[in-house]
Design an enzyme around this catalytic site. Structure first.
Site, PDB file in Angstrom:
ATOM      1  N   LYS A 286      36.609  43.016  36.703  1.00 20.39           N
ATOM      2  CA  LYS A 286      36.356  44.461  36.865  1.00 20.39           C
ATOM      3  C   LYS A 286      37.516  45.147  37.588  1.00 20.39           C
ATOM      4  CE  LYS A 286      32.565  43.704  38.965  1.00 20.39           C
ATOM      5  NZ  LYS A 286      32.312  43.888  40.316  1.00 20.39           N
TER       6      LYS A 286
ATOM      7  N   ARG B 156      24.265  48.270  41.288  1.00 20.99           N
ATOM      8  CA  ARG B 156      24.047  46.828  41.242  1.00 20.99           C
ATOM      9  C   ARG B 156      22.580  46.470  41.144  1.00 20.99           C
ATOM     10  NH1 ARG B 156      29.340  45.064  43.264  1.00 20.99           N
ATOM     11  NH2 ARG B 156      29.365  42.809  43.341  1.00 20.99           N
TER      12      ARG B 156
ATOM     13  N   ARG C 226      41.637  33.446  43.120  1.00 15.69           N
ATOM     14  CA  ARG C 226      41.813  34.886  43.335  1.00 15.69           C
ATOM     15  C   ARG C 226      42.420  35.218  44.702  1.00 15.69           C
ATOM     16  NH1 ARG C 226      37.227  39.196  41.801  1.00 15.69           N
ATOM     17  NH2 ARG C 226      36.014  38.415  43.552  1.00 15.69           N
TER      18      ARG C 226
ATOM     19  N   ARG D  21      39.637  36.542  49.821  1.00 15.96           N
ATOM     20  CA  ARG D  21      38.402  37.163  50.310  1.00 15.96           C
ATOM     21  C   ARG D  21      37.488  36.097  50.895  1.00 15.96           C
ATOM     22  NH1 ARG D  21      36.119  40.920  45.579  1.00 15.96           N
ATOM     23  NH2 ARG D  21      34.226  39.909  46.288  1.00 15.96           N
TER      24      ARG D  21
ATOM     25  N   ARG E 161      26.238  34.885  44.934  1.00 13.18           N
ATOM     26  CA  ARG E 161      26.655  36.158  44.320  1.00 13.18           C
ATOM     27  C   ARG E 161      26.273  36.175  42.842  1.00 13.18           C
ATOM     28  NH1 ARG E 161      32.756  36.066  45.869  1.00 13.18           N
ATOM     29  NH2 ARG E 161      32.966  37.773  44.400  1.00 13.18           N
TER      30      ARG E 161
END
Ligand code: ADP
Length: 215
Positions: A9, A84, A123, A158, A169
């Protein structure tokens, strides 16, 4: 833009925004900015994000409303990470009504659990300009290891990008966010894009969708 974690995203939103000169509004980024503040609210949000749980709807609505009221949102924006859950979707529609705005289209970036989990481990994020890199994907590697190509800040991992938190998640996505597909698909122009493909191929598909729906 709807998607499970690590579906791209952020990466795709940044590209779309660069092409169309509209802002990229990521509720995850808005929250990470609040977390950096030394306040009770900042600490509370940080704790929730670190375990991969959703932040309270009222806080989210407040943060988003504040952001959407800024002048750069007048000609549209890409919304990444919101809504969400169904409550957020309903409150968002009320907010848009008050702001005389509307949802033009909804894009679902579709990605399976295994691929998403693999991507998470590579990431890296620029804390300054928010650009997303991935040292496991050639097209997303920074030119200099650990350094942002755009603003030269030191890249960070992160704290919720680890395998254990990822499972929660993903589960939260399936339970809370995925049902929004049924909420949105008959209400607005709705497109599903296969996000297992490369960043460039996914972007090309999104571009075609946007061109077909040019507003
Ligand atoms: P990802 O989609 O890859 O999980 P985000 O940056 O969009 O990453 O979100 C990170 C975290 O921020 C989420 O796990 C959640 O704790 C919080 N968050 C982001 N957007 C929302 C939202 N709309 N409502 C509640 N919590 C949110």
């Amino acid at each position: 833009m709807l998607a499970p974690p690590a579906a791209g995203k952020g990466t795709q939103s940044a590209r779309i925004c660069k092409l169309y000169h509209i802002p990229h509004i990521s509720t995850g980024d808005l929250l990470r900015d609040v977390c950096r503040e030394d306040t009770d609210m900042g600490r509370m949000i940080k704790k929730q994000m670190e375990i991969g749980s959703l932040i309270d709807d009222e806080i989210m609505i407040h943060l988003l409303k504040e952001r959407l009221n800024k002048t750069d949102c007048q000609n549209g924006y890409i919304l990444d990470g919101f809504p969400r859950n169904k409550m957020q979707a309903q409150l968002y529609e009320e907010m848009l009504h008050d702001l005389h705005k509307k949802i033009d289209l909804v894009i679902l970036l579709d990605l399976d659990y295994e691929t998403a989990k693999n991507r998470i481990t590579g990431r890296m994020l620029c804390p300054n300009c928010k650009h997303v890199f991935n040292f496991k994907i050639d097209a997303l590697k920074p030119k200099v290891e650990g350094v942002c190509d755009i603003c030269q800040s030191k890249l960070m991992k992160r704290s919720d990008d680890n395998e254990k938190v990822f499972d929660h998640r993903y589960e939260t996505y399936q339970n809370e966010t995925e049902p929004l597909i049924f909420y949105y698909q008959d209400k607005y122009p709705f497109y599903k894009v296969d996000s297992t493909k490369s960043v460039d191929v996914v972007f090309m598909q999104i571009k075609q969708i946007l061109e077909r729906n040019m507003i």
